[in-house]
Scaffold this motif. Structure first.
Motif, short mmCIF file in Angstrom:
data_model
loop_
_atom_site.label_atom_id
_atom_site.label_comp_id
_atom_site.label_asym_id
_atom_site.label_seq_id
_atom_site.Cartn_x
_atom_site.Cartn_y
_atom_site.Cartn_z
N ARG A 81 -0.08 -11.14 -1.14
CA ARG A 81 0.74 -10.67 -2.26
C ARG A 81 0.06 -9.50 -2.97
NH1 ARG A 81 1.72 -16.33 -3.20
NH2 ARG A 81 0.14 -16.31 -4.83
N ARG A 82 -1.26 -9.59 -3.12
CA ARG A 82 -2.01 -8.50 -3.74
C ARG A 82 -1.90 -7.24 -2.90
NH1 ARG A 82 -6.44 -6.62 -2.39
NH2 ARG A 82 -7.16 -8.45 -1.26
N GLN A 83 -1.99 -7.37 -1.57
CA GLN A 83 -1.85 -6.21 -0.69
C GLN A 83 -0.47 -5.59 -0.83
OE1 GLN A 83 -2.81 -7.23 3.34
NE2 GLN A 83 -5.00 -7.45 2.93
N VAL A 84 0.57 -6.43 -0.89
CA VAL A 84 1.93 -5.92 -1.07
C VAL A 84 2.03 -5.17 -2.39
CG1 VAL A 84 4.34 -6.61 -1.46
CG2 VAL A 84 3.03 -7.64 0.41
N ARG A 85 1.47 -5.74 -3.43
CA ARG A 85 1.49 -5.12 -4.76
C ARG A 85 0.79 -3.76 -4.73
NH1 ARG A 85 -1.48 -8.70 -7.45
NH2 ARG A 85 0.20 -10.19 -7.23
N GLU A 86 -0.35 -3.70 -4.04
CA GLU A 86 -1.09 -2.43 -3.94
C GLU A 86 -0.31 -1.39 -3.16
OE1 GLU A 86 -4.79 -3.57 -2.19
OE2 GLU A 86 -5.61 -4.35 -4.08
N GLN A 87 0.36 -1.82 -2.10
CA GLN A 87 1.15 -0.89 -1.30
C GLN A 87 2.34 -0.36 -2.10
OE1 GLN A 87 0.28 0.27 1.70
NE2 GLN A 87 -1.58 -0.96 1.57
N ILE A 88 2.96 -1.21 -2.90
CA ILE A 88 4.07 -0.77 -3.75
C ILE A 88 3.56 0.25 -4.77
CG2 ILE A 88 5.67 -1.49 -5.57
CD1 ILE A 88 6.03 -4.11 -3.99
N ALA A 89 2.43 -0.05 -5.37
CA ALA A 89 1.85 0.86 -6.37
C ALA A 89 1.43 2.18 -5.74
CB ALA A 89 0.66 0.19 -7.05
N ALA A 90 1.09 2.15 -4.45
CA ALA A 90 0.70 3.37 -3.76
C ALA A 90 1.92 4.19 -3.34
CB ALA A 90 -0.15 3.03 -2.54
N GLY A 91 3.12 3.67 -3.60
CA GLY A 91 4.34 4.43 -3.31
C GLY A 91 4.88 4.24 -1.91
N ARG A 92 4.48 3.20 -1.21
CA ARG A 92 4.97 2.93 0.14
C ARG A 92 6.38 2.33 0.08
NH1 ARG A 92 1.33 5.99 1.12
NH2 ARG A 92 -0.76 5.30 1.58
N SER A 93 7.17 2.61 1.11
CA SER A 93 8.51 2.03 1.19
C SER A 93 8.41 0.61 1.72
CB SER A 93 9.40 2.87 2.11
OG SER A 93 8.97 2.73 3.45
N ASP A 94 9.50 -0.15 1.60
CA ASP A 94 9.51 -1.53 2.10
C ASP A 94 9.22 -1.57 3.59
OD1 ASP A 94 10.14 -2.18 -0.47
OD2 ASP A 94 12.13 -2.99 -0.03
N SER A 95 9.84 -0.67 4.35
CA SER A 95 9.62 -0.68 5.81
C SER A 95 8.18 -0.31 6.15
CB SER A 95 10.60 0.26 6.51
OG SER A 95 10.41 1.58 6.08
N GLN A 96 7.56 0.59 5.38
CA GLN A 96 6.16 0.92 5.62
C GLN A 96 5.26 -0.29 5.35
OE1 GLN A 96 5.85 4.35 3.01
NE2 GLN A 96 5.55 5.71 4.77
N ILE A 97 5.57 -1.03 4.30
CA ILE A 97 4.77 -2.21 3.97
C ILE A 97 4.92 -3.28 5.05
CG2 ILE A 97 4.47 -4.08 2.29
CD1 ILE A 97 5.35 -2.02 0.13
#
Length: 171
Positions: A81-97
């Protein structure tokens, strides 16, 4: 019947081996270039928090295996969940995550894995087991019906049996 039993055993062994292989997943890999692991938290942004929750509902907890990372309290689920949160904050799209997670942990991390050659067993294994179980049940029932009850005695046979029993009683 012995051939069917052997076939069922072989199929069960194959299904168990394939399931064990599928659970192993892909070995953990380094994140692809462009993905950072330091980012600001998204708890204060309700849109990002909702997006994080939706993504977490699509990913399987690799420890619990029958829960999403949104439902699980395992340490690994918290890290995911923390990794997902970091990826969202980094501006990644859902498909990239999702791609990042599947590259790192394999298709097994997806709660609904895609239908492809390596996941056929996940999709059709339960139906194959159900079909084999129904076939075995049908064969058992048919074998029990094939057992024929003895034919009733004729009048002559009854009279002979009665005479034999009467002779034993007189002795």
């Amino acid at each position: 019947m012995k051939r069917l039993t052997r076939l069922v055993c072989v199929l069960a062994a194959l299904l168990l081996a394939a399931a064990a292989y599928a659970q192993g997943g892909a070995p953990a890999k380094a994140p692809p270039q462009g993905f950072t692991t330091t980012a600001k938290p998204t708890e204060n942004d309700p849109v990002s928090a909702r997006r994080e929750h939706e993504l977490a509902r699509q990913l399987r907890c690799l420890v619990c295996q029958n829960e999403t990372i949104a439902e699980s309290r395992a340490d690994l689920a918290v890290d995911l969940r923390r990794q997902v949160r970091e990826q969202i904050a980094a501006g990644r799209s859902d498909s990239q995550i999702i791609d990042f997670m599947t590259q790192r942990y394999g298709d097994f991390v997806l709660y609904s894995p895609p239908l492809k050659g390596t996941t056929l067993l996940l999709w059709f294994g339960p139906f194959a087991l159900l079909l084999v179980g129904a076939l075995v049940a049908w064969r058992v029932v048919a074998a029990r019906k094939a057992v024929v009850a003895p034919a009733p005695l004729s009048d002559e046979e009854r009279a002979r049996a009665a005479a034999m029993l009467a002779g034993e009683r007189n002795s």
